[in-house]
Design a protein around this motif. Structure first.
Motif, PDB file in Angstrom:
ATOM      1  N   ILE A  66     -77.687   4.383 -15.780  1.00 42.80           N
ATOM      2  CA  ILE A  66     -76.882   3.751 -14.829  1.00 42.80           C
ATOM      3  C   ILE A  66     -76.172   4.563 -13.932  1.00 42.80           C
ATOM      4  O   ILE A  66     -75.664   3.850 -12.838  1.00 42.80           O
ATOM      5  N   TRP A  67     -76.198   5.848 -14.029  1.00 47.16           N
ATOM      6  CA  TRP A  67     -75.186   6.545 -13.201  1.00 47.16           C
ATOM      7  C   TRP A  67     -75.769   6.659 -11.841  1.00 47.16           C
ATOM      8  O   TRP A  67     -76.924   6.462 -11.310  1.00 47.16           O
ATOM      9  N   ARG A  68     -74.674   6.660 -10.667  1.00 53.19           N
ATOM     10  CA  ARG A  68     -75.250   6.569  -9.363  1.00 53.19           C
ATOM     11  C   ARG A  68     -75.036   7.888  -8.789  1.00 53.19           C
ATOM     12  O   ARG A  68     -74.040   8.944  -9.567  1.00 53.19           O
ATOM     13  N   PRO A  69     -75.550   8.249  -7.649  1.00 54.37           N
ATOM     14  CA  PRO A  69     -75.151   9.639  -7.072  1.00 54.37           C
ATOM     15  C   PRO A  69     -73.712   9.889  -7.018  1.00 54.37           C
ATOM     16  O   PRO A  69     -73.071  11.217  -6.956  1.00 54.37           O
ATOM     17  N   GLU A  70     -72.742   8.974  -6.572  1.00 51.96           N
ATOM     18  CA  GLU A  70     -71.290   8.907  -6.674  1.00 51.96           C
ATOM     19  C   GLU A  70     -70.669   9.121  -7.769  1.00 51.96           C
ATOM     20  O   GLU A  70     -69.504   9.448  -7.805  1.00 51.96           O
ATOM     21  N   GLY A  71     -71.524   8.913  -9.034  1.00 52.98           N
ATOM     22  CA  GLY A  71     -70.663   8.785 -10.312  1.00 52.98           C
ATOM     23  C   GLY A  71     -70.909   7.543 -10.931  1.00 52.98           C
ATOM     24  O   GLY A  71     -71.934   6.848 -10.867  1.00 52.98           O
ATOM     25  N   SER A  72     -69.834   7.223 -11.969  1.00 44.79           N
ATOM     26  CA  SER A  72     -69.864   6.240 -12.863  1.00 44.79           C
ATOM     27  C   SER A  72     -69.708   4.801 -11.924  1.00 44.79           C
ATOM     28  O   SER A  72     -69.026   4.760 -11.140  1.00 44.79           O
ATOM     29  N   PRO A  73     -70.586   3.916 -12.217  1.00 40.77           N
ATOM     30  CA  PRO A  73     -70.288   2.571 -11.572  1.00 40.77           C
ATOM     31  C   PRO A  73     -68.925   1.903 -11.760  1.00 40.77           C
ATOM     32  O   PRO A  73     -68.467   1.277 -10.759  1.00 40.77           O
ATOM     33  N   LEU A  74     -68.342   2.095 -13.021  1.00 44.77           N
ATOM     34  CA  LEU A  74     -67.166   1.286 -13.147  1.00 44.77           C
ATOM     35  C   LEU A  74     -65.958   2.068 -12.252  1.00 44.77           C
ATOM     36  O   LEU A  74     -65.208   1.700 -11.647  1.00 44.77           O
ATOM     37  N   ILE A  75     -66.218   3.468 -12.121  1.00 46.87           N
ATOM     38  CA  ILE A  75     -65.155   4.116 -11.523  1.00 46.87           C
ATOM     39  C   ILE A  75     -65.356   3.951 -10.140  1.00 46.87           C
ATOM     40  O   ILE A  75     -64.277   3.719  -9.517  1.00 46.87           O
ATOM     41  N   THR A  77     -66.537   1.215  -8.521  1.00 47.59           N
ATOM     42  CA  THR A  77     -66.200  -0.129  -8.213  1.00 47.59           C
ATOM     43  C   THR A  77     -64.563  -0.194  -8.365  1.00 47.59           C
ATOM     44  O   THR A  77     -63.957  -0.804  -7.363  1.00 47.59           O
ATOM     45  N   SER A  78     -63.706   0.536  -9.216  1.00 54.23           N
ATOM     46  CA  SER A  78     -62.586   0.333  -9.391  1.00 54.23           C
ATOM     47  C   SER A  78     -61.945   1.098  -8.304  1.00 54.23           C
ATOM     48  O   SER A  78     -60.721   0.570  -7.881  1.00 54.23           O
ATOM     49  N   ASP A 292     -68.745  -4.325 -13.381  1.00 50.97           N
ATOM     50  CA  ASP A 292     -69.930  -3.960 -14.083  1.00 50.97           C
ATOM     51  C   ASP A 292     -69.914  -2.586 -14.429  1.00 50.97           C
ATOM     52  O   ASP A 292     -69.301  -1.558 -13.896  1.00 50.97           O
ATOM     53  N   CYS A 293     -70.699  -2.498 -15.907  1.00 51.14           N
ATOM     54  CA  CYS A 293     -70.287  -0.876 -16.479  1.00 51.14           C
ATOM     55  C   CYS A 293     -71.329  -0.632 -17.309  1.00 51.14           C
ATOM     56  O   CYS A 293     -72.493  -1.586 -17.423  1.00 51.14           O
ATOM     57  N   LEU A 294     -71.390   0.299 -18.416  1.00 52.51           N
ATOM     58  CA  LEU A 294     -72.251   0.429 -19.357  1.00 52.51           C
ATOM     59  C   LEU A 294     -72.896  -0.709 -20.178  1.00 52.51           C
ATOM     60  O   LEU A 294     -74.010  -1.129 -20.322  1.00 52.51           O
ATOM     61  N   GLU A 295     -71.817  -1.482 -20.462  1.00 49.68           N
ATOM     62  CA  GLU A 295     -72.011  -2.745 -21.223  1.00 49.68           C
ATOM     63  C   GLU A 295     -72.801  -3.891 -20.634  1.00 49.68           C
ATOM     64  O   GLU A 295     -73.091  -4.850 -21.250  1.00 49.68           O
ATOM     65  N   THR A 296     -72.492  -3.886 -19.353  1.00 52.92           N
ATOM     66  CA  THR A 296     -73.289  -4.994 -18.592  1.00 52.92           C
ATOM     67  C   THR A 296     -74.430  -4.501 -17.822  1.00 52.92           C
ATOM     68  O   THR A 296     -75.346  -5.377 -18.003  1.00 52.92           O
TER      69      THR A 296
END
Length: 356
Positions: A66-75, A77-78, A292-296
């Motif tokens: 799920i990792w994006r070039p910029e990093g964690s999706p949750l981070i 988005t936050s 949205d994060c690992l769990e979703t």
């Protein structure tokens, strides 16, 4: 006027998808006594002797999916929520962001708040529902670090907003375009917790999982009952969207083996719905998460879809979380504005909760 600011706190993510970084993150996360609420020695043995020997490699692979070039999706988005909220509030009310686990840490952000001369903050846990392993641990951690690093800081905490009409409206606005599509069923998948956590959070020790239909029977225990709160969110959104009683259900995802967790389990429902109930066209949403994060992404959009389609499903559509969409930014902004003008009946001093 005292110098005020907003502090958003979300769950967090590893610094990278490397096994060492994931192991470090899991050690902090699962080492939290409100997540694995075992005696210290037993928690250490379970964590160091079993979980951290096998799980980091598996979790690192999941994060890499799920990792994006910029990093964690949750981070990512936050940070976007932080930026958009700050733009609406203006320079007079700074917005800080911390993660309960990982970086930016609560301690580092509280230290920065103190260095910036902030005197009052509105703590806004990014969790709609109370659970000792989510909302409570955020509040406790912030107060602990503030006591050490900024003892004069005044903290007001936004309480779980699971039934706030503006939150429900935000959920509806984000979900409505999907509800308008053809579908057989809507599955509300919430993060699971051990049944034991419900009993521990019940101050009466005589209601949760004890009284028949406990979640439907009015009780002061509901103020700290995760299950009652997620069912309240579901009822409110179903009513707002006009979803028929036979067109939706609730389930709970993510669990550890060895003890009863809240049921029904999402992975079981994803088999039952197409195979036994004939529900082939599914909408699924995860209102326990605002981002949205690992769990979703991995657990639901990835593994969940595979399970559903393998059991005979035809169409699987996941409704995104609120993320940084305008309805959620407007909701958070509204709550902050009420605090700024002193109209905060639902935002109470967290210390009263901690002292109770």
């Amino acid at each position: 006027m005292p110098k005020r600011a907003v502090l958003l706190v979300n769950l967090g993510s590893p610094d990278s998808t490397s096994v060492p970084d994931v192991r470090r993150y899991l050690r902090e996360f699962l080492g939290d006594e409100r997540v694995l609420d075992l005696p210290a020695a037993a928690r250490w043995l379970l964590l160091e002797g079993i979980i951290l020997r096998t799980r980091p490699k598996k979790s690192a692979h999941a994060y890499s999916e799920i990792w994006r070039p910029e990093g964690s999706p949750l981070i990512i988005t936050s940070k976007s929520v932080q930026k958009k909220l700050a733009a609406k509030l203006g320079d007079d009310t700074p917005v800080y962001l911390a993660m309960r686990y990982g970086n930016p840490s609560v301690a580092s952000v509280i230290a920065q708040i103190a260095a910036d001369g902030i005197e009052e903050i509105l703590l806004f846990p990014q969790y709609p529902h109370y659970a000792m392993s989510s909302w409570e641990t955020v509040v406790v951690k912030v107060f602990e670090e503030a006591a050490k690093l900024a003892p004069k800081l005044t903290i007001t905490t936004v309480q779980p907003f699971y039934a706030d009409k503006d939150y429900i409206e935000a959920l509806y606005e984000v979900s409505q375009p999907y509800f308008a599509q053809a579908h057989d069923h809507v599955l509300f998948s919430y993060h699971g917790i051990p049944e034991r956590h419900l009993r521990k959070a019940d101050s009466s020790k005589a209601h949760c999982l004890t009284v028949k239909d406990c979640c439907a029977t009015c009780s002061t225990a509901h103020a700290t009952c995760y299950r009652a709160q997620v069912l309240a969110t579901t009822r409110a959104l179903v009513k707002r969207a006009g979803i028929a009683e036979d067109k939706y259900s609730v389930s709970f995802q993510s669990r550890l083996a060895g003890e009863p967790w809240l049921t029904p389990y999402t992975d079981f429902e994803l088999v039952r719905l197409p195979k036994e109930a004939g529900k082939k066209n599914l909408l699924i949403l995860c209102p326990a998460f605002v981002s949205d994060c690992l769990e979703t992404i991995e657990e639901i959009s990835g593994e969940g879809k595979e399970i559903f389609m393998g059991a005979g499903g035809a169409v699987f559509q996941q409704i995104p979380c609120l993320n940084d969409q305008a309805p959620y930014i407007d909701f958070v902004h509204g709550r902050v504005q009420r605090w700024l003008v002193g109209e905060t009946p639902e935002a109470t001093r967290a210390k009263a909760f901690l002292d109770a």
